[in-house]
Design a protein around this motif. Structure first.
Motif, PDB file in Angstrom:
ATOM      1  N   SER A  58       0.865  -1.179   0.000  1.00 40.01           N
ATOM      2  CA  SER A  58       0.000   0.000   0.000  1.00 40.01           C
ATOM      3  C   SER A  58       0.902   1.228   0.000  1.00 40.01           C
ATOM      4  CB  SER A  58      -0.886   0.015   1.247  1.00 40.01           C
ATOM      5  OG  SER A  58      -0.096   0.317   2.398  1.00 40.01           O
ATOM      6  N   PRO A  59       0.338   2.379  -0.287  1.00 37.52           N
ATOM      7  CA  PRO A  59       1.150   3.595  -0.207  1.00 37.52           C
ATOM      8  C   PRO A  59       1.758   3.795   1.186  1.00 37.52           C
ATOM      9  CG  PRO A  59      -0.839   4.047  -1.419  1.00 37.52           C
ATOM     10  CD  PRO A  59      -0.986   2.656  -0.851  1.00 37.52           C
ATOM     11  N   ASP A  60       1.003   3.436   2.224  1.00 39.59           N
ATOM     12  CA  ASP A  60       1.540   3.577   3.584  1.00 39.59           C
ATOM     13  C   ASP A  60       2.749   2.675   3.803  1.00 39.59           C
ATOM     14  OD1 ASP A  60      -0.418   5.449   4.183  1.00 39.59           O
ATOM     15  OD2 ASP A  60      -1.760   3.966   5.086  1.00 39.59           O
ATOM     16  N   THR A  61       2.696   1.470   3.253  1.00 35.65           N
ATOM     17  CA  THR A  61       3.838   0.554   3.350  1.00 35.65           C
ATOM     18  C   THR A  61       5.040   1.142   2.613  1.00 35.65           C
ATOM     19  OG1 THR A  61       2.311  -1.320   3.361  1.00 35.65           O
ATOM     20  CG2 THR A  61       4.634  -1.794   2.911  1.00 35.65           C
ATOM     21  N   VAL A  62       4.832   1.649   1.410  1.00 32.57           N
ATOM     22  CA  VAL A  62       5.920   2.246   0.636  1.00 32.57           C
ATOM     23  C   VAL A  62       6.505   3.430   1.395  1.00 32.57           C
ATOM     24  CG1 VAL A  62       6.500   3.503  -1.483  1.00 32.57           C
ATOM     25  CG2 VAL A  62       5.084   1.427  -1.590  1.00 32.57           C
ATOM     26  N   TYR A  63       5.649   4.255   1.968  1.00 32.09           N
ATOM     27  CA  TYR A  63       6.133   5.407   2.734  1.00 32.09           C
ATOM     28  C   TYR A  63       7.030   4.954   3.886  1.00 32.09           C
ATOM     29  CZ  TYR A  63       6.220   9.531   5.681  1.00 32.09           C
ATOM     30  OH  TYR A  63       6.642  10.590   6.471  1.00 32.09           O
ATOM     31  N   SER A  64       6.590   3.955   4.634  1.00 32.78           N
ATOM     32  CA  SER A  64       7.396   3.443   5.749  1.00 32.78           C
ATOM     33  C   SER A  64       8.732   2.896   5.268  1.00 32.78           C
ATOM     34  CB  SER A  64       6.651   2.340   6.505  1.00 32.78           C
ATOM     35  OG  SER A  64       5.597   2.882   7.229  1.00 32.78           O
ATOM     36  N   LEU A  65       8.703   2.129   4.198  1.00 30.55           N
ATOM     37  CA  LEU A  65       9.937   1.574   3.648  1.00 30.55           C
ATOM     38  C   LEU A  65      10.871   2.681   3.145  1.00 30.55           C
ATOM     39  CD1 LEU A  65       8.448  -1.406   1.593  1.00 30.55           C
ATOM     40  CD2 LEU A  65       9.728  -1.580   3.745  1.00 30.55           C
ATOM     41  N   ALA A  66      10.296   3.669   2.481  1.00 29.19           N
ATOM     42  CA  ALA A  66      11.110   4.739   1.885  1.00 29.19           C
ATOM     43  C   ALA A  66      11.748   5.636   2.945  1.00 29.19           C
ATOM     44  CB  ALA A  66      10.260   5.568   0.925  1.00 29.19           C
ATOM     45  N   THR A  67      11.009   5.956   3.984  1.00 31.46           N
ATOM     46  CA  THR A  67      11.539   6.869   5.005  1.00 31.46           C
ATOM     47  C   THR A  67      12.513   6.187   5.953  1.00 31.46           C
ATOM     48  OG1 THR A  67       9.583   6.521   6.400  1.00 31.46           O
ATOM     49  CG2 THR A  67       9.568   8.450   4.922  1.00 31.46           C
ATOM     50  N   THR A  68      12.565   4.867   5.914  1.00 34.77           N
ATOM     51  CA  THR A  68      13.515   4.141   6.772  1.00 34.77           C
ATOM     52  C   THR A  68      14.666   3.546   5.968  1.00 34.77           C
ATOM     53  OG1 THR A  68      12.196   2.115   6.630  1.00 34.77           O
ATOM     54  CG2 THR A  68      11.758   3.576   8.509  1.00 34.77           C
ATOM     55  N   GLY A  69      14.705   3.826   4.681  1.00 34.87           N
ATOM     56  CA  GLY A  69      15.790   3.329   3.842  1.00 34.87           C
ATOM     57  C   GLY A  69      15.679   1.857   3.491  1.00 34.87           C
TER      58      GLY A  69
END
Length: 116
Positions: free
Chosen positions: A40-51
């Motif tokens: 989901s977009p929320d999953t992508v956001y979490s992955l992206a902001t944590t590297g």
């Protein structure tokens, strides 16, 4: 010629453009039945902001038009990259302009395959 650029977002830069890339990521997630269950977009956001993933942002005339989200993976001891989400406008333009550069970047990071 259209002014095309591509940027690999650092985790601390995601928030600055998230409002522009979220709709593209959301559409990519909705477009694939299997992805709808896993990402989901929320999953992508979490992955992206944590590297935990890499996000390539393609711009045309400085406007965000294309997004490619990838994660490094390891299968049987071989490093690869998995495409998590990809979407936007002008995908073929960005592919023609930047795919070879992205593949070389992946190779430089030890990737032997791309899982799409």
């Amino acid at each position: 010629m259209d002014e095309l650029t591509i940027e690999l977002l650092e985790p601390d830069k995601v928030d600055a453009v998230w409002k522009h890339i979220r709709p593209i990521v959301a559409a990519a997630c909705r477009s694939n039945a299997a992805a709808q269950m896993d990402i989901s977009p929320d999953t992508v956001y979490s992955l992206a902001t944590t590297g935990m993933c890499v996000v390539f942002v393609g711009r045309e005339k400085k406007k965000v038009r294309f997004v490619l989200v990838m994660q490094f993976t390891d299968m049987y001891g071989t490093r690869g990259a998995e495409i998590v989400a990809m979407g936007g406008a002008g995908m073929m333009k960005f592919k023609n302009a930047y795919w070879d550069v992205i593949v070389e970047w992946l190779k430089a990071n030890g990737c032997k395959y791309i899982d799409a």
